[in-house]
Write a protein that holds these residues in place. Structure first.
Motif, PDB file in Angstrom:
ATOM      1  N   HIS A 148       3.285   3.312  -1.599  1.00 41.05           N
ATOM      2  CA  HIS A 148       3.867   4.470  -2.293  1.00 41.05           C
ATOM      3  C   HIS A 148       4.627   3.982  -3.528  1.00 41.05           C
ATOM      4  O   HIS A 148       4.974   2.800  -3.619  1.00 41.05           O
ATOM      5  CB  HIS A 148       4.780   5.313  -1.377  1.00 41.05           C
ATOM      6  CG  HIS A 148       5.893   4.552  -0.712  1.00 41.05           C
ATOM      7  ND1 HIS A 148       6.799   5.145   0.128  1.00 41.05           N
ATOM      8  CD2 HIS A 148       6.264   3.256  -0.789  1.00 41.05           C
ATOM      9  CE1 HIS A 148       7.658   4.241   0.556  1.00 41.05           C
ATOM     10  NE2 HIS A 148       7.362   3.091   0.027  1.00 41.05           N
ATOM     11  N   SER A 150       7.528   4.722  -4.237  1.00 44.82           N
ATOM     12  CA  SER A 150       8.949   4.553  -3.910  1.00 44.82           C
ATOM     13  C   SER A 150       9.363   3.083  -3.970  1.00 44.82           C
ATOM     14  O   SER A 150      10.557   2.776  -4.027  1.00 44.82           O
ATOM     15  CB  SER A 150       9.256   5.127  -2.520  1.00 44.82           C
ATOM     16  OG  SER A 150       8.834   6.452  -2.430  1.00 44.82           O
ATOM     17  N   GLN A 153      11.934   2.440  -6.556  1.00 41.45           N
ATOM     18  CA  GLN A 153      13.255   3.095  -6.571  1.00 41.45           C
ATOM     19  C   GLN A 153      14.398   2.111  -6.761  1.00 41.45           C
ATOM     20  O   GLN A 153      15.284   2.311  -7.595  1.00 41.45           O
ATOM     21  CB  GLN A 153      13.460   3.866  -5.263  1.00 41.45           C
ATOM     22  CG  GLN A 153      12.887   5.265  -5.316  1.00 41.45           C
ATOM     23  CD  GLN A 153      13.506   6.171  -4.259  1.00 41.45           C
ATOM     24  OE1 GLN A 153      14.632   5.960  -3.815  1.00 41.45           O
ATOM     25  NE2 GLN A 153      12.760   7.176  -3.857  1.00 41.45           N
ATOM     26  N   ARG A 180      -3.565   2.335   0.713  1.00 48.18           N
ATOM     27  CA  ARG A 180      -3.292   2.441   2.156  1.00 48.18           C
ATOM     28  C   ARG A 180      -4.527   2.065   2.956  1.00 48.18           C
ATOM     29  O   ARG A 180      -5.644   2.459   2.597  1.00 48.18           O
ATOM     30  CB  ARG A 180      -2.842   3.853   2.524  1.00 48.18           C
ATOM     31  CG  ARG A 180      -1.453   4.121   2.006  1.00 48.18           C
ATOM     32  CD  ARG A 180      -0.846   5.368   2.558  1.00 48.18           C
ATOM     33  NE  ARG A 180       0.320   5.704   1.730  1.00 48.18           N
ATOM     34  CZ  ARG A 180       1.120   6.718   1.937  1.00 48.18           C
ATOM     35  NH1 ARG A 180       0.911   7.524   2.948  1.00 48.18           N
ATOM     36  NH2 ARG A 180       2.152   6.938   1.142  1.00 48.18           N
ATOM     37  N   GLN A 194       0.181   8.124  -7.305  1.00 45.36           N
ATOM     38  CA  GLN A 194       1.353   8.947  -7.004  1.00 45.36           C
ATOM     39  C   GLN A 194       2.244   8.999  -8.245  1.00 45.36           C
ATOM     40  O   GLN A 194       2.116   8.161  -9.142  1.00 45.36           O
ATOM     41  CB  GLN A 194       2.177   8.324  -5.867  1.00 45.36           C
ATOM     42  CG  GLN A 194       1.608   8.543  -4.486  1.00 45.36           C
ATOM     43  CD  GLN A 194       2.604   8.129  -3.399  1.00 45.36           C
ATOM     44  OE1 GLN A 194       3.466   7.283  -3.625  1.00 45.36           O
ATOM     45  NE2 GLN A 194       2.476   8.709  -2.228  1.00 45.36           N
ATOM     46  N   GLU A 196       6.456   9.273  -8.805  1.00 47.35           N
ATOM     47  CA  GLU A 196       7.765   9.280  -8.174  1.00 47.35           C
ATOM     48  C   GLU A 196       8.788   9.808  -9.173  1.00 47.35           C
ATOM     49  O   GLU A 196       8.640   9.601 -10.376  1.00 47.35           O
ATOM     50  CB  GLU A 196       8.119   7.814  -7.847  1.00 47.35           C
ATOM     51  CG  GLU A 196       9.337   7.624  -7.008  1.00 47.35           C
ATOM     52  CD  GLU A 196       8.965   7.672  -5.529  1.00 47.35           C
ATOM     53  OE1 GLU A 196       7.780   7.846  -5.207  1.00 47.35           O
ATOM     54  OE2 GLU A 196       9.886   7.552  -4.719  1.00 47.35           O
ATOM     55  N   THR A 237      15.675   9.142   2.351  1.00 46.32           N
ATOM     56  CA  THR A 237      16.349  10.373   1.910  1.00 46.32           C
ATOM     57  C   THR A 237      17.050  11.038   3.090  1.00 46.32           C
ATOM     58  O   THR A 237      16.603  10.934   4.235  1.00 46.32           O
ATOM     59  CB  THR A 237      15.342  11.387   1.308  1.00 46.32           C
ATOM     60  OG1 THR A 237      14.149  11.368   2.085  1.00 46.32           O
ATOM     61  CG2 THR A 237      15.027  11.087  -0.123  1.00 46.32           C
ATOM     62  N   ALA A 286      15.313  12.335  -5.079  1.00 42.15           N
ATOM     63  CA  ALA A 286      14.064  11.646  -5.427  1.00 42.15           C
ATOM     64  C   ALA A 286      12.898  12.405  -4.814  1.00 42.15           C
ATOM     65  O   ALA A 286      13.070  13.164  -3.855  1.00 42.15           O
ATOM     66  CB  ALA A 286      14.084  10.216  -4.899  1.00 42.15           C
TER      67      ALA A 286
HETATM   68  N1  DAH Z   1       7.090   7.846  -0.659  1.00 44.49           N
HETATM   69  C1  DAH Z   1       6.812   9.002   0.157  1.00 44.49           C
HETATM   70  C2  DAH Z   1       5.352   8.961   0.611  1.00 44.49           C
HETATM   71  O1  DAH Z   1       4.543   8.378  -0.034  1.00 44.49           O
HETATM   72  C3  DAH Z   1       7.084  10.273  -0.590  1.00 44.49           C
HETATM   73  C4  DAH Z   1       8.526  10.432  -0.948  1.00 44.49           C
HETATM   74  C5  DAH Z   1       9.349  11.121  -0.094  1.00 44.49           C
HETATM   75  C6  DAH Z   1       9.044   9.898  -2.115  1.00 44.49           C
HETATM   76  C7  DAH Z   1      10.701  11.292  -0.381  1.00 44.49           C
HETATM   77  C8  DAH Z   1      10.403  10.056  -2.414  1.00 44.49           C
HETATM   78  C9  DAH Z   1      11.205  10.767  -1.531  1.00 44.49           C
HETATM   79  O2  DAH Z   1      10.966   9.560  -3.505  1.00 44.49           O
HETATM   80  O3  DAH Z   1      12.506  10.911  -1.859  1.00 44.49           O
HETATM   81  O4  DAH Z   1       5.048   9.511   1.623  1.00 44.49           O
END
Ligand code: DAH
Length: 319
Positions: A148, A150, A153, A180, A194, A196, A237, A286
């Protein structure tokens, strides 16, 4: 024929020749044997040299930026001048542009990352089963192609925390390619995109986040939309939400036909803390969601596998 193959054939012939020893008069066999053996040694020596030479060959670097002439023999459909941008790249630009117009900076994610950025810095407890939920690939060196966006971050927060001290906010979006280890079917790909979003300030809240997301989706689909949220779970989160939009009528949706578009929430205090931001002074939200899904809905596509298929008829529809 390649030198090595020629020598091996010579060796094989020599063995056939040697088998003839039985037909030779006994007193001449020793000399015959010596002659064949000497030839055999010579060939083996040359095989060794040929093998070494193959290892020593310097591979010419391939200049993928060099101009190339259209190849007359290839069918027209493969002509180099027939190319066009991949639809996902065009749409990703559009996505980023909408966020930029709202004042977000853009940082690209990487295609190889590590355990710390994939999990630890996002408040996944060591050995926690939530880590398994991401079906991560791993290299032999234990690096991780990110599952992801993320993963960025922590870097975004750390690199921008000075801004907060100067009274500014952090507002960054991160488009990127993710991977994945999943069984591929019409709705799952092993490789996808994705985007973010990360926002931190002294007093931001969930209402602002939902406002930004609504604005984004309405701009992207060019119409007013019904939105909805439902509880979710992400270690990074708290609280966590899933964000849904009602499938627009113009795109074949019926009333009440809601689609989950992304995950989001208020950034967990531990995530801020690990990046050197005091969660008592600052708050953040986020979100992150798939680009493929967004684009599929826009164009009415029913199979995510088209994107990575290299199918030229599919790609041509987006020229
Ligand atoms: N990274 C998560 C996913 O791929 C999605 C996600 C959820 C991103 C909450 C975020 C967040 O920044 O705050 O399933």
């Amino acid at each position: 024929m390649v030198e090595l193959d020629r020598l091996k054939l010579e060796l094989k012939n020599l063995n056939t020749e040697y088998a003839k020893i039985r037909e030779i008069a006994p007193e001449k066999r020793a000399e015959f044997g010596r002659k064949i053996n000497a030839q055999k040694q010579d060939i083996l020596e040359r095989i060794k040299m040929a093998e070494q030479a193959m290892l020593d060959v310097e591979v010419e670097p391939l200049d993928i930026t060099a101009p190339c002439a259209p190849n007359e023999e290839l069918p027209q459909v493969y002509s180099v001048f027939d190319g066009s941008r991949h639809p996902l790249m065009t749409e990703l630009d559009r996505v980023v542009e909408i966020y930029q117009l709202m004042g977000f900076d853009v940082v690209e994610s990487r295609q190889l990352d590590d355990e710390y950025h994939m999990f630890d810095s996002l408040n996944f407890a060591k050995e926690h089963p939530a880590r398994d939920g991401y079906d991560t690939f791993r290299t032999e060196e234990d690096l991780i192609p990110p599952a992801h966006t993320s993963t960025m971050q922590h870097r975004v927060l750390k690199a921008n925390r000075k801004k907060l001290e100067q009274g500014k906010e952090i507002a960054v979006v991160v488009p990127g390619r993710v991977f994945r280890n999943e069984d591929v079917d019409a709705t799952h790909e092993h490789t996808f995109y994705q985007c973010e979003g990360v926002y931190v300030s002294r007093d931001c809240n969930m209402g602002q986040m939902l406002g930004i997301l609504r604005e984004f989706f309405e701009k992207y689909y060019g119409q007013k939309l019904e939105i909805r949220t439902q509880p979710g779970y992400f270690p990074f989160t708290e609280p966590s939400l899933e964000f849904l939009i009602e499938k627009p009528k113009t795109l074949g949706g019926k009333k009440g036909d809601f689609l989950e578009m992304l995950g989001c929430g208020m950034i967990h205090p531990n995530v801020l803390k690990m990046a050197g931001i005091d969660p008592k002074e600052y708050h953040g939200f986020a979100w992150g969601g798939g680009i493929d899904r967004l684009v599929m809905l826009k164009y009415g596509l029913d199979d995510v596998r088209y994107f990575e298929s290299g199918n030229l008829n599919f790609l041509k529809e987006f020229k």
